[in-house]
Design a protein around this motif. Sequence first.
Motif, PDB file in Angstrom:
ATOM      1  N   MET A   1       0.826  -1.211   0.000  1.00 19.98           N
ATOM      2  CA  MET A   1       0.000   0.000   0.000  1.00 19.98           C
ATOM      3  C   MET A   1       0.864   1.265   0.000  1.00 19.98           C
ATOM      4  SD  MET A   1      -2.952  -1.103  -0.380  1.00 19.98           S
ATOM      5  CE  MET A   1      -3.821   0.437  -0.250  1.00 19.98           C
ATOM      6  N   GLN A   2       2.073   1.193   0.584  1.00 23.23           N
ATOM      7  CA  GLN A   2       2.975   2.333   0.567  1.00 23.23           C
ATOM      8  C   GLN A   2       3.520   2.595  -0.839  1.00 23.23           C
ATOM      9  OE1 GLN A   2       5.824   1.096   3.605  1.00 23.23           O
ATOM     10  NE2 GLN A   2       5.284   2.953   4.728  1.00 23.23           N
ATOM     11  N   ILE A   3       3.598   1.566  -1.644  1.00 21.35           N
ATOM     12  CA  ILE A   3       4.234   1.669  -2.948  1.00 21.35           C
ATOM     13  C   ILE A   3       3.237   1.940  -4.077  1.00 21.35           C
ATOM     14  CG2 ILE A   3       5.534   0.333  -4.654  1.00 21.35           C
ATOM     15  CD1 ILE A   3       7.000  -0.971  -2.342  1.00 21.35           C
ATOM     16  N   VAL A   4       2.028   1.378  -3.979  1.00 22.71           N
ATOM     17  CA  VAL A   4       1.046   1.504  -5.056  1.00 22.71           C
ATOM     18  C   VAL A   4       0.790   2.977  -5.365  1.00 22.71           C
ATOM     19  CG1 VAL A   4      -1.404   1.157  -5.577  1.00 22.71           C
ATOM     20  CG2 VAL A   4      -0.053  -0.703  -4.665  1.00 22.71           C
ATOM     21  N   ASN A   5       0.828   3.315  -6.623  1.00 23.71           N
ATOM     22  CA  ASN A   5       0.591   4.666  -7.140  1.00 23.71           C
ATOM     23  C   ASN A   5       1.645   5.678  -6.708  1.00 23.71           C
ATOM     24  OD1 ASN A   5      -1.744   3.814  -8.443  1.00 23.71           O
ATOM     25  ND2 ASN A   5      -2.990   4.246  -6.645  1.00 23.71           N
ATOM     26  N   ARG A   6       2.720   5.204  -6.099  1.00 25.34           N
ATOM     27  CA  ARG A   6       3.791   6.110  -5.693  1.00 25.34           C
ATOM     28  C   ARG A   6       5.116   5.769  -6.358  1.00 25.34           C
ATOM     29  NH1 ARG A   6       1.919   5.950   0.291  1.00 25.34           N
ATOM     30  NH2 ARG A   6       0.458   7.663   0.295  1.00 25.34           N
ATOM     31  N   VAL A   7       5.244   4.526  -6.779  1.00 20.85           N
ATOM     32  CA  VAL A   7       6.493   4.056  -7.377  1.00 20.85           C
ATOM     33  C   VAL A   7       6.150   3.277  -8.639  1.00 20.85           C
ATOM     34  CG1 VAL A   7       8.543   2.629  -7.029  1.00 20.85           C
ATOM     35  CG2 VAL A   7       7.574   3.880  -5.097  1.00 20.85           C
ATOM     36  N   PRO A   8       6.790   3.600  -9.773  1.00 22.33           N
ATOM     37  CA  PRO A   8       6.541   2.810 -10.984  1.00 22.33           C
ATOM     38  C   PRO A   8       6.887   1.339 -10.736  1.00 22.33           C
ATOM     39  CG  PRO A   8       7.784   4.793 -11.501  1.00 22.33           C
ATOM     40  CD  PRO A   8       7.716   4.701 -10.005  1.00 22.33           C
ATOM     41  N   PHE A   9       6.088   0.465 -11.301  1.00 20.62           N
ATOM     42  CA  PHE A   9       6.212  -0.969 -11.056  1.00 20.62           C
ATOM     43  C   PHE A   9       7.626  -1.482 -11.299  1.00 20.62           C
ATOM     44  CE2 PHE A   9       5.873  -5.397 -12.502  1.00 20.62           C
ATOM     45  CZ  PHE A   9       5.312  -5.957 -11.368  1.00 20.62           C
ATOM     46  N   ASP A  10       8.266  -1.038 -12.368  1.00 17.58           N
ATOM     47  CA  ASP A  10       9.592  -1.548 -12.701  1.00 17.58           C
ATOM     48  C   ASP A  10      10.698  -1.000 -11.796  1.00 17.58           C
ATOM     49  OD1 ASP A  10       9.137   0.930 -13.868  1.00 17.58           O
ATOM     50  OD2 ASP A  10      10.506   0.555 -15.530  1.00 17.58           O
ATOM     51  N   LEU A  11      10.404   0.008 -10.984  1.00 13.76           N
ATOM     52  CA  LEU A  11      11.404   0.572 -10.090  1.00 13.76           C
ATOM     53  C   LEU A  11      11.219   0.139  -8.628  1.00 13.76           C
ATOM     54  CD1 LEU A  11      11.747   4.214 -11.489  1.00 13.76           C
ATOM     55  CD2 LEU A  11      13.196   2.231 -11.904  1.00 13.76           C
ATOM     56  N   VAL A  12      10.235  -0.708  -8.364  1.00 10.53           N
ATOM     57  CA  VAL A  12       9.962  -1.140  -6.985  1.00 10.53           C
ATOM     58  C   VAL A  12      11.176  -1.839  -6.356  1.00 10.53           C
ATOM     59  CG1 VAL A  12       8.568  -2.705  -5.563  1.00 10.53           C
ATOM     60  CG2 VAL A  12       7.470  -1.185  -7.210  1.00 10.53           C
ATOM     61  N   PRO A  13      11.845  -2.792  -7.033  1.00 12.41           N
ATOM     62  CA  PRO A  13      13.006  -3.428  -6.390  1.00 12.41           C
ATOM     63  C   PRO A  13      14.115  -2.423  -6.035  1.00 12.41           C
ATOM     64  CG  PRO A  13      12.309  -4.704  -8.282  1.00 12.41           C
ATOM     65  CD  PRO A  13      11.539  -3.417  -8.315  1.00 12.41           C
ATOM     66  N   ALA A  14      14.385  -1.476  -6.918  1.00  9.77           N
ATOM     67  CA  ALA A  14      15.409  -0.467  -6.636  1.00  9.77           C
ATOM     68  C   ALA A  14      14.984   0.430  -5.477  1.00  9.77           C
ATOM     69  CB  ALA A  14      15.670   0.375  -7.884  1.00  9.77           C
ATOM     70  N   TYR A  15      13.712   0.773  -5.422  1.00  6.13           N
ATOM     71  CA  TYR A  15      13.177   1.604  -4.338  1.00  6.13           C
ATOM     72  C   TYR A  15      13.301   0.868  -3.003  1.00  6.13           C
ATOM     73  CZ  TYR A  15       9.713   4.134  -1.549  1.00  6.13           C
ATOM     74  OH  TYR A  15       9.082   4.842  -0.550  1.00  6.13           O
ATOM     75  N   GLU A  16      12.969  -0.403  -2.978  1.00  5.19           N
ATOM     76  CA  GLU A  16      13.071  -1.181  -1.742  1.00  5.19           C
ATOM     77  C   GLU A  16      14.524  -1.336  -1.309  1.00  5.19           C
ATOM     78  OE1 GLU A  16      10.870  -4.723  -2.690  1.00  5.19           O
ATOM     79  OE2 GLU A  16       8.988  -3.835  -1.978  1.00  5.19           O
ATOM     80  N   GLU A  17      15.418  -1.547  -2.259  1.00  4.49           N
ATOM     81  CA  GLU A  17      16.844  -1.658  -1.931  1.00  4.49           C
ATOM     82  C   GLU A  17      17.358  -0.348  -1.348  1.00  4.49           C
ATOM     83  OE1 GLU A  17      21.157  -2.484  -4.061  1.00  4.49           O
ATOM     84  OE2 GLU A  17      19.313  -2.850  -5.180  1.00  4.49           O
ATOM     85  N   ARG A  18      16.957   0.760  -1.934  1.00  2.35           N
ATOM     86  CA  ARG A  18      17.355   2.073  -1.424  1.00  2.35           C
ATOM     87  C   ARG A  18      16.875   2.256   0.008  1.00  2.35           C
ATOM     88  NH1 ARG A  18      15.151   6.824   0.549  1.00  2.35           N
ATOM     89  NH2 ARG A  18      16.426   8.584   0.012  1.00  2.35           N
ATOM     90  N   ASN A  19      15.640   1.875   0.280  1.00  2.39           N
ATOM     91  CA  ASN A  19      15.099   2.015   1.629  1.00  2.39           C
ATOM     92  C   ASN A  19      15.833   1.125   2.626  1.00  2.39           C
ATOM     93  OD1 ASN A  19      13.292   3.956   0.849  1.00  2.39           O
ATOM     94  ND2 ASN A  19      11.593   2.533   0.625  1.00  2.39           N
ATOM     95  N   GLU A  20      16.215  -0.076   2.209  1.00  2.00           N
ATOM     96  CA  GLU A  20      16.973  -0.976   3.086  1.00  2.00           C
ATOM     97  C   GLU A  20      18.344  -0.384   3.411  1.00  2.00           C
ATOM     98  OE1 GLU A  20      17.153  -4.843   1.284  1.00  2.00           O
ATOM     99  OE2 GLU A  20      14.963  -5.036   1.282  1.00  2.00           O
ATOM    100  N   ILE A  21      18.991   0.195   2.424  1.00  2.00           N
ATOM    101  CA  ILE A  21      20.304   0.810   2.641  1.00  2.00           C
ATOM    102  C   ILE A  21      20.190   1.958   3.634  1.00  2.00           C
ATOM    103  CG2 ILE A  21      22.126   2.185   1.548  1.00  2.00           C
ATOM    104  CD1 ILE A  21      21.643   0.422  -0.981  1.00  2.00           C
ATOM    105  N   HIS A  22      19.196   2.808   3.441  1.00  2.00           N
ATOM    106  CA  HIS A  22      19.011   3.942   4.350  1.00  2.00           C
ATOM    107  C   HIS A  22      18.622   3.473   5.749  1.00  2.00           C
ATOM    108  CE1 HIS A  22      19.537   7.621   1.953  1.00  2.00           C
ATOM    109  NE2 HIS A  22      19.290   6.820   0.936  1.00  2.00           N
ATOM    110  N   ALA A  23      17.819   2.438   5.852  1.00  2.00           N
ATOM    111  CA  ALA A  23      17.430   1.914   7.171  1.00  2.00           C
ATOM    112  C   ALA A  23      18.653   1.360   7.900  1.00  2.00           C
ATOM    113  CB  ALA A  23      16.357   0.841   7.022  1.00  2.00           C
ATOM    114  N   ALA A  24      19.532   0.680   7.172  1.00  2.00           N
ATOM    115  CA  ALA A  24      20.731   0.120   7.790  1.00  2.00           C
ATOM    116  C   ALA A  24      21.692   1.217   8.254  1.00  2.00           C
ATOM    117  CB  ALA A  24      21.439  -0.808   6.799  1.00  2.00           C
TER     118      ALA A  24
END
Length: 122
Positions: free
Chosen positions: A6-29
């Motif tokens: 629900m956080q991603i739908v309509n906010r992130v293009p479908f093909d960029l979701v893995p890159a967006y999640e990886e970016r968030n994991e890096i920042h969280a770490a």
Amino acid sequence: ERYRHMQIVNRVPFDLVPAYEERNEIHAAMQAVKGSIGRVIRRYRKDATTQLLSTMLMACAERRFEAMLWDTVATSLKELSPRMLAADLGLALACLVKADYRRDPELQARLLRLAARAAISG
């Protein structure tokens, strides 16, 4: 899982979701705060880079490719790019390609150089 969706739908293009999640994991770490309070802080505290990338991703998801919007994004990218991580720079480049932004070819070259330098230095 459903909440993340629900956080991603309509906010992130479908093909960029893995890159967006990886970016968030890096920042969280990188952030020192752990546990439930850490999740709350990460969810609500947004730095300038996160706000810019969120705007770019949402504009791509909504197919908003107006020149004025992307000129403003390009100006902000020039200012923030020296402090961005490789994952941030990669997402920014992907959004510029999706938007077919060609008004500042030096910007893409600059982002590529910075991303390569950031990736090499770790």
